[in-house]
Design a protein around this motif. Structure first.
Motif, mmCIF file in Angstrom:
data_model
loop_
_atom_site.group_PDB
_atom_site.id
_atom_site.type_symbol
_atom_site.label_atom_id
_atom_site.label_comp_id
_atom_site.label_asym_id
_atom_site.label_seq_id
_atom_site.Cartn_x
_atom_site.Cartn_y
_atom_site.Cartn_z
ATOM 1 N N THR A 66 37.780 61.258 5.963
ATOM 2 C CA THR A 66 37.699 60.944 7.385
ATOM 3 C C THR A 66 36.627 59.901 7.652
ATOM 4 O OG1 THR A 66 36.290 62.866 7.728
ATOM 5 C CG2 THR A 66 38.635 63.144 8.156
ATOM 6 N N LEU A 67 36.369 59.088 6.660
ATOM 7 C CA LEU A 67 35.523 57.916 6.787
ATOM 8 C C LEU A 67 34.086 58.241 7.144
ATOM 9 C CD1 LEU A 67 38.325 56.201 8.736
ATOM 10 C CD2 LEU A 67 37.746 55.696 6.362
ATOM 11 N N GLY A 68 33.600 59.356 6.622
ATOM 12 C CA GLY A 68 32.199 59.698 6.779
ATOM 13 C C GLY A 68 31.825 60.344 8.102
ATOM 14 N N ILE A 69 32.788 60.795 8.867
ATOM 15 C CA ILE A 69 32.483 61.462 10.132
ATOM 16 C C ILE A 69 32.190 62.926 9.838
ATOM 17 C CG2 ILE A 69 33.310 62.058 12.432
ATOM 18 C CD1 ILE A 69 35.269 59.647 12.125
ATOM 19 N N GLU A 70 31.007 63.377 10.220
ATOM 20 C CA GLU A 70 30.612 64.760 9.987
ATOM 21 C C GLU A 70 31.530 65.700 10.761
ATOM 22 O OE1 GLU A 70 29.376 67.977 10.148
ATOM 23 O OE2 GLU A 70 27.291 67.702 10.559
ATOM 24 N N GLU A 71 31.976 66.762 10.105
ATOM 25 C CA GLU A 71 32.950 67.677 10.695
ATOM 26 C C GLU A 71 32.509 68.241 12.038
ATOM 27 O OE1 GLU A 71 35.746 71.450 9.403
ATOM 28 O OE2 GLU A 71 33.859 71.155 8.322
ATOM 29 N N ASN A 72 31.238 68.534 12.198
ATOM 30 C CA ASN A 72 30.783 69.160 13.442
ATOM 31 C C ASN A 72 30.847 68.233 14.657
ATOM 32 O OD1 ASN A 72 30.482 71.691 12.382
ATOM 33 N ND2 ASN A 72 28.291 71.495 12.044
ATOM 34 N N TYR A 73 31.135 66.942 14.462
ATOM 35 C CA TYR A 73 31.383 66.086 15.618
ATOM 36 C C TYR A 73 32.684 66.487 16.313
ATOM 37 C CZ TYR A 73 27.421 63.021 14.965
ATOM 38 O OH TYR A 73 26.146 62.525 14.888
ATOM 39 N N SER A 74 33.494 67.304 15.662
ATOM 40 C CA SER A 74 34.703 67.802 16.304
ATOM 41 C C SER A 74 34.406 68.951 17.262
ATOM 42 C CB SER A 74 35.727 68.258 15.255
ATOM 43 O OG SER A 74 35.325 69.477 14.670
ATOM 44 N N VAL A 75 33.209 69.510 17.204
ATOM 45 C CA VAL A 75 32.817 70.584 18.120
ATOM 46 C C VAL A 75 32.387 69.910 19.429
ATOM 47 C CG1 VAL A 75 31.294 72.556 18.518
ATOM 48 C CG2 VAL A 75 32.051 72.011 16.179
ATOM 49 N N ILE A 76 33.143 70.162 20.497
ATOM 50 C CA ILE A 76 32.922 69.418 21.748
ATOM 51 C C ILE A 76 32.336 70.270 22.864
ATOM 52 C CG2 ILE A 76 34.620 67.623 21.282
ATOM 53 C CD1 ILE A 76 36.634 69.272 22.933
ATOM 54 N N ASP A 77 31.939 71.473 22.540
ATOM 55 C CA ASP A 77 31.364 72.380 23.533
ATOM 56 C C ASP A 77 29.973 72.795 23.067
ATOM 57 O OD1 ASP A 77 30.652 74.504 25.184
ATOM 58 O OD2 ASP A 77 32.587 75.515 25.026
ATOM 59 N N ASP A 78 28.970 72.516 23.873
ATOM 60 C CA ASP A 78 27.597 72.821 23.455
ATOM 61 C C ASP A 78 27.335 74.326 23.323
ATOM 62 O OD1 ASP A 78 27.423 73.584 26.126
ATOM 63 O OD2 ASP A 78 25.841 72.151 26.633
ATOM 64 N N GLN A 79 28.273 75.148 23.728
ATOM 65 C CA GLN A 79 28.144 76.599 23.577
ATOM 66 C C GLN A 79 28.707 77.085 22.233
ATOM 67 O OE1 GLN A 79 26.505 78.429 26.072
ATOM 68 N NE2 GLN A 79 26.117 76.311 26.685
ATOM 69 N N ARG A 80 29.336 76.195 21.488
ATOM 70 C CA ARG A 80 29.938 76.598 20.214
ATOM 71 C C ARG A 80 29.050 76.238 19.038
ATOM 72 N NH1 ARG A 80 36.415 75.524 20.881
ATOM 73 N NH2 ARG A 80 36.632 76.874 22.682
#
Length: 172
Positions: A66-80
């Protein structure tokens, strides 16, 4: 003789993939909703497609793919758990398109090789059938396409392209 459901899933998946691709092409990536920019919403959608379309319980994220994109950038809710606050990161259209290409190819290959019987089976360690996972992703994808489209309409005053049943008619 009964008809197979797989060709219908393939058709509907192609329409869905066209809409995802068009959204990536036209979306305003920098517009922000609830502290998260649209590029991350789109990345979240692609990550979910890759993870939940098949078997989320056996999924392994490959950052290099995924071209170096850290997986947790997929987490879009600051409560998660895992949420990364990063107002500076805008995932480029090129990276989103490359990730889309990877995921779309996986989906096409999967649907090319699945049977109706397998659709009704549960993947290993998964409480849901393959058919339930696919339908769940259709619902999730359309939800996020709607968010992205609304943000783009509001910021650019333009409607991104949308493909529906006319796509199937043009192929017949």
């Amino acid at each position: 003789m009964s008809k197979s459901f797989v060709p219908f899933l393939q058709q509907q998946s192609e329409i869905l993939l066209l809409n995802v691709q068009d959204q990536i092409k036209d979306a305003d990536l920098e517009v922000v909703l609830d502290g998260v920019n649209n590029s991350r919403y789109l990345f979240h959608m692609l990550h979910s497609m890759e993870k939940y379309f098949f078997n989320p319980y056996e999924y392994k994220y490959e950052e290099k793919e995924t071209l170096g994109i850290e997986e947790n950038y997929s987490v879009i809710d600051d409560q998660r758990e895992g949420y990364i606050k990063d107002d500076e990161l805008i995932i480029s259209r090129e990276k989103l398109q490359q990730y889309f290409n990877l995921v779309a190819e996986k989906i096409r290959d999967y649907l090319e090789n699945i049977t109706d019987e397998e659709l009704l089976e549960k993947p290993e360690n998964c409480p849901h059938t393959r058919f339930e996972l696919i339908l769940g992703q259709y619902r999730h994808i359309m939800f996020h396409l709607g968010i992205s489209e609304a943000l783009t309409v509001q910021s650019k005053n333009m409607w991104p392209k949308y493909t529906g049943f006319k796509y199937i008619k043009s192929k017949v």
